[in-house]
Design a protein around this motif. Sequence first.
Motif, PDB file in Angstrom:
ATOM      1  N   ALA A  30       0.724  -1.153  -0.143  1.00  0.00           N
ATOM      2  CA  ALA A  30      -0.030   0.136   0.017  1.00  0.00           C
ATOM      3  C   ALA A  30       0.856   1.218  -0.074  1.00  0.00           C
ATOM      4  CB  ALA A  30      -0.933  -0.099   1.169  1.00  0.00           C
ATOM      5  N   HIS A  31       0.263   2.186  -0.320  1.00  0.00           N
ATOM      6  CA  HIS A  31       1.156   3.681  -0.330  1.00  0.00           C
ATOM      7  C   HIS A  31       0.909   4.124   1.028  1.00  0.00           C
ATOM      8  CE1 HIS A  31       2.058   7.728  -1.494  1.00  0.00           C
ATOM      9  NE2 HIS A  31       0.780   8.171  -1.310  1.00  0.00           N
ATOM     10  N   HIS A  32       1.992   4.886   1.750  1.00  0.00           N
ATOM     11  CA  HIS A  32       2.138   5.017   2.954  1.00  0.00           C
ATOM     12  C   HIS A  32       2.824   6.627   2.948  1.00  0.00           C
ATOM     13  CE1 HIS A  32       1.294   1.598   5.057  1.00  0.00           C
ATOM     14  NE2 HIS A  32       1.640   1.052   4.132  1.00  0.00           N
ATOM     15  N   PRO A  33       2.002   7.843   2.819  1.00  0.00           N
ATOM     16  CA  PRO A  33       2.375   9.187   2.931  1.00  0.00           C
ATOM     17  C   PRO A  33       2.750   9.491   4.260  1.00  0.00           C
ATOM     18  CG  PRO A  33       0.040   9.053   2.591  1.00  0.00           C
ATOM     19  CD  PRO A  33       0.362   7.545   2.862  1.00  0.00           C
ATOM     20  N   GLU A  34       2.389   8.806   5.243  1.00  0.00           N
ATOM     21  CA  GLU A  34       2.518   9.605   6.917  1.00  0.00           C
ATOM     22  C   GLU A  34       3.803  10.047   6.857  1.00  0.00           C
ATOM     23  OE1 GLU A  34       1.600   6.441   6.152  1.00  0.00           O
ATOM     24  OE2 GLU A  34      -0.537   6.356   6.466  1.00  0.00           O
ATOM     25  N   THR A  35       5.013   9.348   6.729  1.00  0.00           N
ATOM     26  CA  THR A  35       6.241   9.808   7.047  1.00  0.00           C
ATOM     27  C   THR A  35       6.699  10.841   6.039  1.00  0.00           C
ATOM     28  OG1 THR A  35       6.760   7.442   6.987  1.00  0.00           O
ATOM     29  CG2 THR A  35       8.540   8.974   7.312  1.00  0.00           C
ATOM     30  N   SER A  36       6.151  11.114   5.094  1.00  0.00           N
ATOM     31  CA  SER A  36       6.409  12.160   4.088  1.00  0.00           C
ATOM     32  C   SER A  36       5.970  13.606   4.830  1.00  0.00           C
ATOM     33  CB  SER A  36       5.915  12.173   2.779  1.00  0.00           C
ATOM     34  OG  SER A  36       5.999  13.193   1.899  1.00  0.00           O
ATOM     35  N   VAL A  37       4.870  13.525   5.353  1.00  0.00           N
ATOM     36  CA  VAL A  37       4.027  14.557   6.139  1.00  0.00           C
ATOM     37  C   VAL A  37       5.209  14.995   7.145  1.00  0.00           C
ATOM     38  CG1 VAL A  37       2.045  15.466   7.481  1.00  0.00           C
ATOM     39  CG2 VAL A  37       1.708  13.979   5.327  1.00  0.00           C
ATOM     40  N   LEU A  38       5.274  13.943   8.188  1.00  0.00           N
ATOM     41  CA  LEU A  38       6.277  14.296   9.296  1.00  0.00           C
ATOM     42  C   LEU A  38       7.651  14.988   8.916  1.00  0.00           C
ATOM     43  CD1 LEU A  38       5.820  10.919  11.217  1.00  0.00           C
ATOM     44  CD2 LEU A  38       4.932  13.203  11.985  1.00  0.00           C
ATOM     45  N   ALA A  39       8.138  14.272   7.752  1.00  0.00           N
ATOM     46  CA  ALA A  39       9.474  14.763   7.352  1.00  0.00           C
ATOM     47  C   ALA A  39       9.368  16.362   6.732  1.00  0.00           C
ATOM     48  CB  ALA A  39      10.076  14.148   6.121  1.00  0.00           C
ATOM     49  N   GLN A  40       8.495  16.760   5.974  1.00  0.00           N
ATOM     50  CA  GLN A  40       8.419  17.995   5.671  1.00  0.00           C
ATOM     51  C   GLN A  40       8.152  19.158   6.798  1.00  0.00           C
ATOM     52  OE1 GLN A  40       9.126  18.778   2.491  1.00  0.00           O
ATOM     53  NE2 GLN A  40       9.272  16.612   1.722  1.00  0.00           N
TER      54      GLN A  40
END
Length: 394
Positions: free
Chosen positions: A269-279
């Motif tokens: 699956a697609h997991h965008p959560e870490t990207s939000v935290l990183a930005q």
Amino acid sequence: MQSPMITTCPICASNALQSFLHRDAVPVHQNLVVKNLQAARSLASGVLDMAVCAHCGFVCNRAFDLSLLAYGEDYDNTQNCSAHFDAHLNELVRHLVEERGLRNSTIVEVGCGKGQFLRKLVSYPGANNRGFGFDPSYVGPDTDLDGRLVFRRCYYDDSCTDVQADAVVCRHVIEHVPQPLALLRSVRAALADTPKARVFFETPCVEWILRHRVVWDFFYEHCSLFSGASLRRAFHQAGFAITDVRTVFGGQYLWLEGGLHHGPRLTPAHHPETSVLAQAYGSEEQQLRKDWRAKLSGLQRNGKIALWGAGAKGATLANLVDPNGTLIDCVVDINPRKQGHYLPGTGHPIVAPAELPLRGIQRAVLMNPNYRQENLQLLAQAGIPLELIDWSES
């Protein structure tokens, strides 16, 4: 020759890498034992260009150059001088033997360091295990425990198939590898003739770092950082079946268990959560560094200060906020091998706790809150007056 900039995700091969943190001229080694000030200040430096994959959540240093690093006998990231950390190792060993039935087994440890963890697994009462440790930085006898423990001073890869492993353990290695799938596929290939073999990996949890705004947990040696989702994805890509992924050591590490996968592969699956935290972290990086300079400057106005912990965390913070050695007097560490040496990059002296009163130091910033109670007890027993400042409470 510098390695080319990474443009696609090393895990999912997407073009969704997004830079969120940039630092120039950072020391490439944080855990090197450096014997003199000049050598400490003249170590090679590199660029930190941390990027997150918006698709799978993997975090990597896009500018990482492996040729700049040298893992040899002077490399020491040993942590079990700490009773608290040693208890963590003992609990992992108990879990593997008692709960996962790791008995009468041949165990390979990839990146065994000085061999402490593998020794615990082999010497566990009644386990009857054999161990093979692979690490170019290993120091010690080639064999031990009546031949049940064997060490090779080399990297582990798919040429090591002469060792028929029932289990492969790999702790705090994969984060040092710029192409993690290559390592995992080598492990998978080496286990081709032992279809029931199991794997156990431990690595830092990048989401813990991002959520807690830990500026000193991004450094050159750690070029590959995982969330739980991206770690699962990597092992799936390499042909493993994952049975468990959880956080350990106060949430700071990920612990993965699995085996060889023999069926069809599913699409992760697609997991965008870490990207939000990183930005979100990236937008605050410069302010966080300014805040730490201000904190240390404020503390220094009331007397000399030290950092507690001369590992990667202490080395990184010192290089970020005190490159010229004007704010921090020294760095204290309980590892006797580091005492009397110098911090990579800045050259801050590394001292034993007993030296703090002699240097007139009354305050020290603790680099890892997990060790607070242990260090307070050490100070009390030694009669050393010191205010130990826990950054996680500020």
